[in-house]
Structure formats: structure tokens, C-alpha cells
Design a protein around this motif. Structure first.
Motif, short mmCIF file in Angstrom:
data_model
loop_
_atom_site.label_atom_id
_atom_site.label_comp_id
_atom_site.label_asym_id
_atom_site.label_seq_id
_atom_site.Cartn_x
_atom_site.Cartn_y
_atom_site.Cartn_z
N PRO A 54 0.81 -1.22 0.00
CA PRO A 54 0.00 0.00 0.00
C PRO A 54 0.84 1.27 0.00
CG PRO A 54 -0.14 -1.11 2.12
CD PRO A 54 0.67 -1.99 1.23
N LEU A 55 0.38 2.24 -0.80
CA LEU A 55 1.02 3.55 -0.89
C LEU A 55 -0.07 4.60 -0.75
CD1 LEU A 55 3.49 5.40 -1.70
CD2 LEU A 55 2.72 5.13 -4.05
N ARG A 83 3.64 14.39 0.36
CA ARG A 83 3.96 13.42 1.42
C ARG A 83 3.43 12.06 1.00
NH1 ARG A 83 1.98 17.71 5.20
NH2 ARG A 83 3.85 18.64 6.03
N CYS A 84 4.25 11.04 1.13
CA CYS A 84 3.82 9.69 0.80
C CYS A 84 4.24 8.73 1.89
CB CYS A 84 4.42 9.22 -0.52
SG CYS A 84 3.76 10.09 -1.95
N SER A 85 3.45 7.69 2.06
CA SER A 85 3.73 6.64 3.02
C SER A 85 3.62 5.31 2.29
CB SER A 85 2.70 6.71 4.15
OG SER A 85 2.82 5.59 4.99
N VAL A 86 4.66 4.48 2.39
CA VAL A 86 4.66 3.15 1.80
C VAL A 86 4.57 2.14 2.93
CG1 VAL A 86 5.90 1.53 0.33
CG2 VAL A 86 6.10 3.97 -0.10
N ASP A 87 3.66 1.19 2.83
CA ASP A 87 3.47 0.16 3.86
C ASP A 87 3.17 0.77 5.23
OD1 ASP A 87 3.88 -2.02 2.19
OD2 ASP A 87 6.03 -2.11 2.59
N GLY A 88 2.56 1.94 5.26
CA GLY A 88 2.25 2.58 6.54
C GLY A 88 3.47 3.15 7.25
N SER A 89 4.62 3.21 6.56
CA SER A 89 5.85 3.73 7.15
C SER A 89 5.74 5.23 7.36
CB SER A 89 7.05 3.42 6.25
OG SER A 89 6.93 4.14 5.04
N PHE A 120 8.21 13.20 -8.52
CA PHE A 120 7.84 12.04 -7.71
C PHE A 120 9.07 11.23 -7.38
CE2 PHE A 120 5.16 8.16 -6.95
CZ PHE A 120 4.27 8.73 -6.07
N SER A 121 10.16 11.87 -6.96
CA SER A 121 11.38 11.16 -6.60
C SER A 121 11.48 11.14 -5.08
CB SER A 121 12.60 11.83 -7.22
OG SER A 121 12.67 13.18 -6.84
N LEU A 122 10.96 10.08 -4.49
CA LEU A 122 10.92 9.96 -3.04
C LEU A 122 11.85 8.83 -2.60
CD1 LEU A 122 7.05 10.22 -2.75
CD2 LEU A 122 8.70 12.01 -2.21
N ASP A 123 12.66 9.10 -1.58
CA ASP A 123 13.66 8.12 -1.14
C ASP A 123 13.03 6.80 -0.73
OD1 ASP A 123 15.64 9.98 -1.61
OD2 ASP A 123 15.70 10.68 0.46
N ARG A 124 11.98 6.82 0.10
CA ARG A 124 11.36 5.57 0.59
C ARG A 124 10.75 4.79 -0.58
NH1 ARG A 124 11.40 1.05 2.54
NH2 ARG A 124 9.52 0.24 3.47
N LEU A 125 10.13 5.47 -1.52
CA LEU A 125 9.56 4.80 -2.68
C LEU A 125 10.66 4.12 -3.49
CD1 LEU A 125 7.18 4.12 -4.50
CD2 LEU A 125 7.47 6.35 -5.58
N ALA A 126 11.79 4.78 -3.67
CA ALA A 126 12.92 4.19 -4.41
C ALA A 126 13.42 2.94 -3.69
CB ALA A 126 14.04 5.21 -4.57
N GLU A 127 13.47 2.98 -2.35
CA GLU A 127 13.90 1.81 -1.57
C GLU A 127 12.94 0.64 -1.78
OE1 GLU A 127 14.15 2.90 2.55
OE2 GLU A 127 15.58 4.50 2.14
N VAL A 128 11.64 0.90 -1.73
CA VAL A 128 10.64 -0.16 -1.91
C VAL A 128 10.74 -0.76 -3.31
CG1 VAL A 128 8.16 -0.63 -2.10
CG2 VAL A 128 9.04 0.68 -0.16
N GLU A 131 13.68 -3.02 -3.36
CA GLU A 131 13.36 -4.26 -2.63
C GLU A 131 12.52 -5.20 -3.50
OE1 GLU A 131 11.32 -3.18 0.96
OE2 GLU A 131 12.98 -1.96 1.66
N LEU A 132 11.63 -4.64 -4.31
CA LEU A 132 10.76 -5.44 -5.16
C LEU A 132 11.44 -5.91 -6.45
CD1 LEU A 132 7.47 -3.35 -4.81
CD2 LEU A 132 7.93 -5.63 -3.83
N GLY A 133 12.71 -5.48 -6.65
CA GLY A 133 13.44 -5.89 -7.85
C GLY A 133 13.28 -4.95 -9.02
N PHE A 134 12.87 -3.70 -8.77
CA PHE A 134 12.70 -2.69 -9.82
C PHE A 134 13.55 -1.46 -9.50
CE2 PHE A 134 8.52 -4.84 -9.35
CZ PHE A 134 8.49 -5.52 -10.56
N PRO A 135 14.88 -1.58 -9.50
CA PRO A 135 15.72 -0.45 -9.08
C PRO A 135 15.67 0.76 -10.01
CG PRO A 135 17.08 -2.20 -9.98
CD PRO A 135 15.66 -2.73 -9.89
N ASP A 136 15.30 0.57 -11.27
CA ASP A 136 15.28 1.68 -12.23
C ASP A 136 13.87 2.15 -12.55
OD1 ASP A 136 18.07 1.55 -12.45
OD2 ASP A 136 17.91 -0.10 -13.89
N ALA A 137 12.89 1.79 -11.73
CA ALA A 137 11.49 2.04 -12.09
C ALA A 137 10.92 3.36 -11.58
CB ALA A 137 10.62 0.89 -11.58
#
Length: 183
Positions: A54-55, A83-89, A120-128, A131-137
Motif C-alpha cells: 500500500p502507498l 507526502r507519501c507513506s509506503v506500507d504505513g511507514s 515524484f522522486s521519493l527516497d522511501r519509494l525508491a527503496e521499496v 526491494e521489489l526488484g525494480f531499481p530503475d522504475a
């Protein structure tokens, strides 16, 4: 990304109800809602998911400066915070320093539709995504499309945030609501 934005705006304009008029930009029938002026704006509860995670995002503290001619209007979205929250973080924060062009249309006495792009360049989103295998997405910008109603000195309605994450993830869509108070 510019082709993505142009395609979305073109689709938006083609899906709007037509107006008949005198051919000089003057609509026939009821007067158009006039959105000219300065509007304090926010988009909230923009919910979606990235590969099942969830985002949620919101834009607060922004201003829309709009000028209308006939049924079309244009202007800028200035300032604000994404402001964005990924996985409720904890929230990932981005100040929106650069202005974004806004284009839209007013139909009837109270209906409005418009869109603008934001970074839309957010650090936490880039980390997620990594983690999901999409480093350039991670996209550089996204389109936020709005439809709604004008009532007195306020605007409100539904919003859709569309982010093109490239061929691996495609275009992801997040939906929520927006409001603006103005002149």
C-alpha cells in the motif's frame, strides 16, 4: 514523460462534453463556472499500491493560480508539499518548489476538470522499488488529474495520480480527493 502527459491531457479533453457556441470561444447556454483567481489547494487520501504494497500520498499547502478564457483555463500549481507513506511507514516528504503548469476546462455552471505534473522522486519509494526488484522504475514526474464541482468559493472532487514506472511496472494509478478554496 512529456508524451505521457500530452496523451493524458489529450484524452482528458476528448472525453469532456462538447459545448456549442458562436465559434469565438463563447459557450451557448448556461454561463460557465469561472475559476479565475488564487486557490488554496490540497489533494488527500491518494491511495494505491505498488506490487501489493500500500502507498498513500497527499499534496498540501499548494496554491493554484488560474485564468479562464471561455470554457478553458490554465495557470500554475505553486509550492506545496508531497507526502507519501509506503506500507504505513513514516511519511516521505518532498517540497514542491518548482511551479507546474495547469490546464483544464469548465463545463456547465459548476463542473471542472484539470491536470498538472509534479516530481515524484521519493527516497522511501525508491527503496521499496529496489526491494521489489525494480531499481530503475522510479518516475521523475507524475500526472495528477482532477474532476469536480465549483460551489461558491470552493472547488472539490476526485483526483487520480498516474505514475509511469516504465515497462516493468507500467502506469500505476492512485485515487483520492482534492479541494481548493479561493476568491
Amino acid at each position: 514523460m512529456k508524451r505521457f502527459f500530452a496523451a493524458i491531457v489529450g484524452t482528458l479533453m476528448l472525453t469532456l462534453p462538447g459545448c456549442s457556441g458562436d465559434g469565438a470561444g463563447t459557450p451557448a447556454g448556461p454561463e460557465q463556472a469561472d475559476v479565475t483567481g488564487r486557490w488554496d489547494y490540497e489533494a488527500t487520501r491518494m491511495l494505491g499500491d505498488i506490487d501489493g504494497r500500500p502507498l498513500s500520498c497527499e499534496v498540501t499547502g499548494a496554491v493554484l493560480i488560474l485564468e479562464q478564457q471561455g470554457s478553458s483555463f490554465s495557470g500554475t500549481r505553486e509550492g506545496g508539499r508531497l507526502r507519501c507513506s509506503v506500507d504505513g511507514s513514516a511519511n516521505d516528504d518532498l517540497l514542491l518548489d518548482a511551479a507546474s503548469p495547469v490546464t483544464g476546462i469548465s463545463t456547465g455552471t459548476s463542473n471542472v476538470r484539470f491536470g498538472y505534473e509534479i516530481p515524484f522522486s521519493l527516497d522511501r519509494l525508491a527503496e521499496v522499488l529496489e526491494e521489489l526488484g525494480f531499481p530503475d522504475a522510479a518516475p521523475a514526474t507524475v500526472l495528477v488529474e482532477h474532476q469536480g464541482m465549483m460551489s461558491g468559493s470552493s472547488l472539490s472532487g476526485s483526483a487520480m495520480l498516474m505514475a509511469d514506472f516504465g515497462p516493468d511496472l507500467g502506469v500505476l494509478t492512485f485515487t483520492g480527493s482534492w479541494s481548493a478554496s479561493g476568491p
